[in-house]
Design an enzyme around this catalytic site. Structure first.
Site, mmCIF file in Angstrom:
data_model
loop_
_atom_site.group_PDB
_atom_site.id
_atom_site.type_symbol
_atom_site.label_atom_id
_atom_site.label_comp_id
_atom_site.label_asym_id
_atom_site.label_seq_id
_atom_site.Cartn_x
_atom_site.Cartn_y
_atom_site.Cartn_z
ATOM 1 N N TYR A 98 41.707 -27.426 28.913
ATOM 2 C CA TYR A 98 40.452 -26.845 29.376
ATOM 3 C C TYR A 98 40.717 -25.465 29.976
ATOM 4 O O TYR A 98 39.939 -24.536 29.773
ATOM 5 C CB TYR A 98 39.793 -27.755 30.418
ATOM 6 N N ASN A 126 29.445 -31.561 23.457
ATOM 7 C CA ASN A 126 29.528 -31.238 22.039
ATOM 8 C C ASN A 126 28.897 -32.373 21.242
ATOM 9 O O ASN A 126 29.311 -33.517 21.361
ATOM 10 C CB ASN A 126 31.005 -31.060 21.647
ATOM 11 N N CYS A 134 36.508 -31.660 19.785
ATOM 12 C CA CYS A 134 36.653 -31.802 21.230
ATOM 13 C C CYS A 134 37.745 -32.804 21.591
ATOM 14 O O CYS A 134 38.263 -32.777 22.708
ATOM 15 C CB CYS A 134 35.322 -32.180 21.866
ATOM 16 N N HIS A 135 38.135 -33.655 20.654
ATOM 17 C CA HIS A 135 39.212 -34.613 20.919
ATOM 18 C C HIS A 135 40.563 -33.913 21.075
ATOM 19 O O HIS A 135 41.509 -34.504 21.568
ATOM 20 C CB HIS A 135 39.290 -35.665 19.801
ATOM 21 N N GLU A 161 46.104 -37.135 13.209
ATOM 22 C CA GLU A 161 46.452 -35.750 12.909
ATOM 23 C C GLU A 161 47.947 -35.472 13.111
ATOM 24 O O GLU A 161 48.387 -34.338 12.958
ATOM 25 C CB GLU A 161 45.643 -34.797 13.797
#
Length: 177
Positions: A98, A126, A134-135, A161
């Site tokens: 963040y 979001n 956003c993850h 991912e």
């Protein structure tokens, strides 16, 4: 007018929403802020944007990075839209804090600083999960905080991912759970 469609993902049902401009929502069923921006008057419909979004999700959930875009219609404040644009630059399989987003946004806006908490509020609202990733946002200490779809899903998306999970942790207490 908004339209909806459903997608069965390996992590649970997903509700898709769109208007004539593009995808406006992608929510896991039952998640925090579920369908928050969905018009009361909407209808289920087959639309090209849903076909594109579902193809994108098929590629994504197969463990590959999609190499095409889904038309999006992001609806938020100028601040939220700026944060969401930065989220879309976080590479597949990587994370950003963040604070890093806040510093990048402050530099873009030519201001000395922006609150990481304000960024967190925009990230949390979001409406187009996964495609606006956003993850991939984590706390400064590597904590897997604040995912409306749930921490378990956040971990599974990052693992899908092949993100480096060695420096990430699940919070044991607090509001992020």
């Amino acid at each position: 007018m908004q339209y909806i469609s459903h997608y069965a993902s390996p992590l649970g049902g997903i509700l898709l929403a769109a208007d004539d401009c593009g995808l406006t929502g992608l929510w896991f069923e039952g998640q925090k802020y579920f369908a928050r921006l969905l018009d009361h008057d909407h209808e289920e419909r087959n639309a090209t944007v849903f076909e594109t979004a579902k193809r994108w999700l098929d590629v994504y959930f197969s463990g590959r990075e999609p190499e095409f875009d889904v038309p999006l219609h992001l609806t938020g404040t100028a601040f939220q839209n700026d944060v969401w644009r930065i989220l879309r630059t976080i590479p597949y399989g990587q994370t950003m804090t963040y604070g890093q987003i806040a510093r990048r946004l402050a530099a873009q806006r030519g201001v000395p600083s922006i609150s990481a908490q304000a960024v967190g509020g925009a990230v949390g609202h979001n409406a187009i999960s996964i495609i606006v990733p956003c993850h991939r946002v984590v706390g400064a200490n590597g904590s897997l905080t604040g995912y409306a779809g749930g921490i378990d899903r956040k971990m599974r998306l990052l693992a899908l991912e092949h993100a480096d999970m060695s420096r990430l942790s699940v919070p044991t207490r607090g509001t992020a759970l």
